[in-house]
Design a protein around this motif. Structure first.
Motif, PDB file in Angstrom:
ATOM      1  N   ASP A   1       1.113  -1.240   0.036  1.00 16.47           N
ATOM      2  CA  ASP A   1      -0.444   0.152  -0.144  1.00 16.47           C
ATOM      3  C   ASP A   1       0.808   1.296  -0.093  1.00 16.47           C
ATOM      4  O   ASP A   1       0.909   2.099   0.610  1.00 16.47           O
ATOM      5  N   SER A   2       1.906   0.832  -0.924  1.00 15.05           N
ATOM      6  CA  SER A   2       2.884   2.171  -1.279  1.00 15.05           C
ATOM      7  C   SER A   2       3.844   2.795  -0.182  1.00 15.05           C
ATOM      8  O   SER A   2       4.475   3.480   0.060  1.00 15.05           O
ATOM      9  N   GLU A   3       3.874   2.176   0.981  1.00 18.07           N
ATOM     10  CA  GLU A   3       4.417   1.766   2.613  1.00 18.07           C
ATOM     11  C   GLU A   3       6.035   0.692   2.284  1.00 18.07           C
ATOM     12  O   GLU A   3       5.349  -0.300   2.242  1.00 18.07           O
ATOM     13  N   ASN A   4       6.589   1.437   2.637  1.00 16.44           N
ATOM     14  CA  ASN A   4       8.129   0.290   2.521  1.00 16.44           C
ATOM     15  C   ASN A   4       7.549  -0.419   3.558  1.00 16.44           C
ATOM     16  O   ASN A   4       8.226   0.721   4.510  1.00 16.44           O
ATOM     17  N   ILE A   5       8.213  -1.569   3.408  1.00 15.24           N
ATOM     18  CA  ILE A   5       8.015  -2.567   4.281  1.00 15.24           C
ATOM     19  C   ILE A   5       9.598  -3.458   4.519  1.00 15.24           C
ATOM     20  O   ILE A   5       9.095  -4.516   5.903  1.00 15.24           O
ATOM     21  N   LYS A   6      10.381  -3.664   3.450  1.00 16.41           N
ATOM     22  CA  LYS A   6      11.835  -4.685   3.853  1.00 16.41           C
ATOM     23  C   LYS A   6      12.054  -4.220   2.098  1.00 16.41           C
ATOM     24  O   LYS A   6      12.238  -3.644   1.162  1.00 16.41           O
ATOM     25  N   THR A   7      13.149  -3.790   2.921  1.00 18.59           N
ATOM     26  CA  THR A   7      14.922  -3.750   1.822  1.00 18.59           C
ATOM     27  C   THR A   7      15.245  -4.651   2.404  1.00 18.59           C
ATOM     28  O   THR A   7      16.131  -5.139   3.365  1.00 18.59           O
ATOM     29  N   MET A   8      16.096  -5.212   1.158  1.00 19.91           N
ATOM     30  CA  MET A   8      17.324  -6.499   0.771  1.00 19.91           C
ATOM     31  C   MET A   8      18.137  -5.618   0.110  1.00 19.91           C
ATOM     32  O   MET A   8      17.929  -5.741  -1.223  1.00 19.91           O
ATOM     33  N   LYS A   9      19.224  -6.665   0.490  1.00 16.32           N
ATOM     34  CA  LYS A   9      20.926  -6.593  -0.199  1.00 16.32           C
ATOM     35  C   LYS A   9      20.419  -7.576  -1.169  1.00 16.32           C
ATOM     36  O   LYS A   9      20.608  -9.213  -0.680  1.00 16.32           O
ATOM     37  N   THR A  10      21.317  -7.833  -2.224  1.00 17.14           N
ATOM     38  CA  THR A  10      21.554  -8.384  -2.935  1.00 17.14           C
ATOM     39  C   THR A  10      22.484  -8.902  -4.014  1.00 17.14           C
ATOM     40  O   THR A  10      23.261  -7.546  -4.313  1.00 17.14           O
ATOM     41  N   ASN A  11      23.340  -9.252  -4.626  1.00 15.87           N
ATOM     42  CA  ASN A  11      23.950  -9.723  -5.591  1.00 15.87           C
ATOM     43  C   ASN A  11      23.445 -10.515  -6.763  1.00 15.87           C
ATOM     44  O   ASN A  11      23.991 -10.394  -7.688  1.00 15.87           O
ATOM     45  N   SER A  12      22.464 -10.365  -6.918  1.00 15.18           N
ATOM     46  CA  SER A  12      21.215 -10.980  -8.338  1.00 15.18           C
ATOM     47  C   SER A  12      20.440 -10.339  -8.709  1.00 15.18           C
ATOM     48  O   SER A  12      19.916  -9.066  -7.980  1.00 15.18           O
ATOM     49  N   THR A  13      19.609 -10.883  -9.567  1.00 17.41           N
ATOM     50  CA  THR A  13      18.495 -10.188 -10.142  1.00 17.41           C
ATOM     51  C   THR A  13      17.139 -10.567  -9.538  1.00 17.41           C
ATOM     52  O   THR A  13      16.390  -9.269  -9.890  1.00 17.41           O
ATOM     53  N   GLN A  14      17.328 -11.087  -8.522  1.00 18.69           N
ATOM     54  CA  GLN A  14      15.827 -11.784  -8.231  1.00 18.69           C
ATOM     55  C   GLN A  14      16.060 -11.626  -6.540  1.00 18.69           C
ATOM     56  O   GLN A  14      17.118 -11.703  -6.179  1.00 18.69           O
ATOM     57  N   ALA A  15      15.096 -11.186  -5.988  1.00 17.15           N
ATOM     58  CA  ALA A  15      14.860 -11.573  -4.544  1.00 17.15           C
ATOM     59  C   ALA A  15      13.613 -12.065  -4.202  1.00 17.15           C
ATOM     60  O   ALA A  15      12.415 -11.377  -4.178  1.00 17.15           O
ATOM     61  N   VAL A  16      13.951 -13.284  -3.015  1.00 20.62           N
ATOM     62  CA  VAL A  16      12.352 -14.232  -2.952  1.00 20.62           C
ATOM     63  C   VAL A  16      12.248 -13.390  -0.662  1.00 20.62           C
ATOM     64  O   VAL A  16      13.315 -13.517  -0.402  1.00 20.62           O
ATOM     65  N   TRP A  17      11.139 -12.512  -0.805  1.00 19.03           N
ATOM     66  CA  TRP A  17      10.549 -12.665   0.315  1.00 19.03           C
ATOM     67  C   TRP A  17       9.196 -13.516   1.260  1.00 19.03           C
ATOM     68  O   TRP A  17       7.995 -13.055   0.500  1.00 19.03           O
ATOM     69  N   LYS A  18       9.482 -13.235   2.328  1.00 21.82           N
ATOM     70  CA  LYS A  18       8.090 -14.755   2.722  1.00 21.82           C
ATOM     71  C   LYS A  18       7.791 -13.600   4.059  1.00 21.82           C
ATOM     72  O   LYS A  18       8.512 -13.527   5.281  1.00 21.82           O
ATOM     73  N   ARG A  19       6.047 -13.487   3.902  1.00 15.05           N
ATOM     74  CA  ARG A  19       5.404 -12.724   5.482  1.00 15.05           C
ATOM     75  C   ARG A  19       4.168 -13.998   5.490  1.00 15.05           C
ATOM     76  O   ARG A  19       3.467 -13.876   4.663  1.00 15.05           O
TER      77      ARG A  19
END
Length: 678
Positions: free
Chosen positions: A139-157
């Protein structure tokens, strides 16, 4: 001789980006490096991105180094330069900035897109190139920031809030000069259904709840669930944790505070929190007590009463005998006369105390009160500020060394109050000014800081300082008798009150020749034990006392005359010269007479001429004195004494004016020798 061979040098190195320094994402560019040398040579070309090598090749300087970059990404953005090396020479081009724009947005995938509160969903954000960080938004609110060295990120919540929510993502890439943020990904909607379970809170107690009443609380759920670690119940009062458990929680408590009481039953299941709250009103059982002191102004060792009392209480729940009072902390100097009344002698030091009221398990305390017993005023001391100078106003100080402020001071003359003042601060003093010093001994000082009898000082005892006057300077011996080798006394006398500081001055000197302070007498002297001609001059005396007035004597001219023995010596020398001259004259005279007699054949005897009576009788007497002194006293005196006696005999009229007693006294002082007493 053949001409020297010229050395090759690098004139210029340039770098260009084709087709442009700013290109769109996934396009191709060519980096062109050109070198201009003084003559054609084989050189090494190297193209850098910041400090990283992009292309390098050794070839003829007549050719350009072409370095193709295909399918540009944001990561290709940066600062490029070209370096040319030949033998021990090198040259670098200027920097060129390559910017890659219009990078595509990432793609977001969510599974599932329909869930129930507490369910877990998986969010996958795929970027078109390797990213530094990936951002997830709900809903336009940043809820997660993930550092990565690849082209994708997976987040479970777990989704814990029911309703429809929208999610999207973006990525960021660190370039050398800046940080690039991509456009937002596609938006995915997730529908979350509410978990069909609700906690139930039940409160059992009196219809009207007072402080001290017992309440029973029950926390449960409205549907049956199997006992599982995923579900748990918590019972709280405000933010205070009371109890917990599952599937039901019971708790009993005593209500201690008046006002609203908030109770909450909370269910936590699958990371979902469900709450039910209730608010109840609690009436006051009795008011907080107050502590009063009687009398309001109390002095050390005075009788004092402390009363602890609640102004109101709920008579339907509590009677007066059920409400007990005490002091906190207990005071040994007080004993209880009745419930809430404490009596005793006031202590010598202050104490902090409060009173406590207890009834039906409820305890309430009053505010802390400070009992500060006042210190009775001590007998004051009366004194004069500075010297009491005759004819000038006098300041009188009244002071008690102990006593609580404020203190009222009254100046009393005889039995009549004259002036009064109040000292409220420790830095203040009670100072009274009186215009006359004639009746200082009739003043007393009265001090008072309570309703008790005031304290009265002794009568003022302070000597009045009389200003100095009539300063005179006496010279001993008389001015006409001051001679070398003698002793001189300059005696200063003054009227006024000691201590007096005397100073003696010579007119040609700014500093005093002598100074002394007399603490009991008004007369002092300055002595010169052995006079010489250098002590001649104009002298005067100065005197000062605590009245701060300075008086001066008149100047006295001191002339130190020649010593008598010097005068006698000079007189003797002169007399000897006169006698010698007279002898010469007589010899000449007699010789001339003899010659005359011989010529005239006179019959007069020479001896008779010589022994003839002189025409001047005084001369005869003079010769008689010398004859007496030389013939009869010569064997008992020396030359100095002979000369002195001759002068005294010849100058007998001035000698008779001398004070024989003073001369004998001075002689005795100089010639005194200790004589053993047998």
């Amino acid at each position: 001789m053949a001409a020297a061979q010229k050395k090759t040098y690098i004139k210029k190195v340039t770098l260009s980006i084709e087709p442009s320094n700013e290109v769109a994402w996934d396009t191709n560019v060519t980096l062109r490096c050109q070198a201009v040398l003084s003559k054609q040579e084989v050189v090494q070309f190297t193209i850098y991105k910041s400090e990283d090598v992009v292309c390098t090749q050794t070839m003829s300087s007549s050719n350009d180094l072409l370095c193709p970059l295909t399918n540009l990404k944001v990561d290709n953005s940066g600062r490029y330069s070209c370096e040319v090396k030949f033998e021990d020479k090198e040259e670098t081009s200027s920097n060129h900035e390559l910017t890659v724009t219009e990078a595509p947005a990432p793609v977001l995938h969510i599974n599932p897109i329909e869930a129930t509160e507490g369910d877990e969903i998986t969010l996958t954000c795929v970027a078109p190139e390797q990213a530094s960080q990936l951002y997830f938004y709900r809903d336009s609110e940043n809820i997660k920031t993930m550092k990565t060295n690849s082209t994708q990120a997976v987040w479970k919540r777990h989704v814990t809030i029911s309703g429809t929510h929208t999610f999207h993502c973006s990525y960021g890439i660190h370039t050398v000069q800046t940080y690039y943020i991509s456009p937002n990904s596609n938006t995915v909607s997730v529908s979350v259904k509410e978990l069909a379970i609700t906690p139930v809170l039940e409160i059992t107690g009196p219809q009207k709840i007072y402080e001290g009443d017992q309440l029973s609380l029950t926390c449960s759920i409205n549907t049956s669930l199997p006992s599982t670690s995923d579900a748990y119940l918590y019972l709280m009062e405000g933010t205070e944790h009371l109890s917990e458990g599952f599937p039901k929680v019971n708790h009993s408590l005593l209500v201690l505070d008046k006002g609203p009481a908030d109770f909450t039953c909370e269910l936590v299941v699958k990371r979902v929190e469900k709450r039910t709250s209730k608010n109840i009103s609690v009436a006051e059982l009795f008011s907080a007590p107050t502590l009063t002191l009687s009398p309001a102004e109390v002095f050390q060792e005075d009788d004092v009463t402390l009363t602890c009392r609640s102004d109101s209480y709920a008579s339907e729940r509590l009677n007066d005998s059920q409400l007990m009072y005490s002091l906190d902390p207990p005071q040994d100097f007080l004993y209880s006369k009745s419930n809430g009344v404490f009596y005793g002698k006031a202590p010598k030091s202050e104490i902090n105390v409060s009173c406590v009221a207890k009834g039906k398990g409820v305890t309430k305390s009053s505010e802390i009160s400070t009992l500060r017993p006042k210190v009775p005023v001590s007998i004051p001391e009366i004194s004069v500020v500075g010297p009491a100078i005759l004819g000038q106003p006098v300041k009188i100080l009244c002071r008690s060394h102990t006593g609580s402020l404020p203190i009222n001071y009254t100046l009393v003359k005889g039995y009549t109050p004259v002036r009064a003042t109040t000292v409220r601060l420790a830095s203040e003093e009670a100072v009274f000014t009186v215009e006359s010093t004639s009746d200082l001994g009739s003043y007393k000082c009265e001090a008072k800081n309570s309703l008790k009898n005031p304290q009265l000082s002794e009568r003022l005892i302070d000597a009045v300082t009389v200003p100095l006057s009539n300063l005179t300077m006496t010279v001993i011996p008389d001015l006409a008798e001051i001679t070398e080798g003698g002793r001189l006394y300059l005696i200063c006398s003054v009227e006024g009150t000691p201590p007096v500081t005397f100073k003696w001055y010579r007119s040609d000197d700014e500093n005093p020749v002598y100074a002394v302070t007399s603490y009991s007498h008004n007369t002092q002297h300055y002595q010169i034990p052995v006079l010489s001609r250098k002590h001649s001059g104009r002298y005067r005396c100065e005197a000062a006392n605590p009245a701060n007035n300075i008086v001066y004597s008149d100047f006295v001219d001191i002339h130190v005359r020649m010593a008598l023995w010097k005068k006698a010596l000079i007189g003797g020398v002169c007399a000897l010269g006169s006698v010698s001259a007279l002898v010469v004259v007589l010899k000449l005279y007699f010789k001339s007479r003899r010659d005359t007699v011989d010529n005239e054949e006179s019959s007069v005897d020479y001896t008779e001429m010589v022994n003839a009576q002189p025409a001047d009788p005084s001369r005869e007497r003079s010769f008689s004195k010398f004859k007496l002194i030389q013939n009869y006293l010569r064997s008992t005196m020396g030359q100095d004494r002979l000369s002195g006696l001759a002068v005294l005999s010849i100058q007998n009229e001035p000698a008779r004016k001398f004070d024989i007693r003073q001369i004998v006294g001075e002689f005795a002082e100089r010639k005194a020798r200790p004589v053993p007493f047998l």
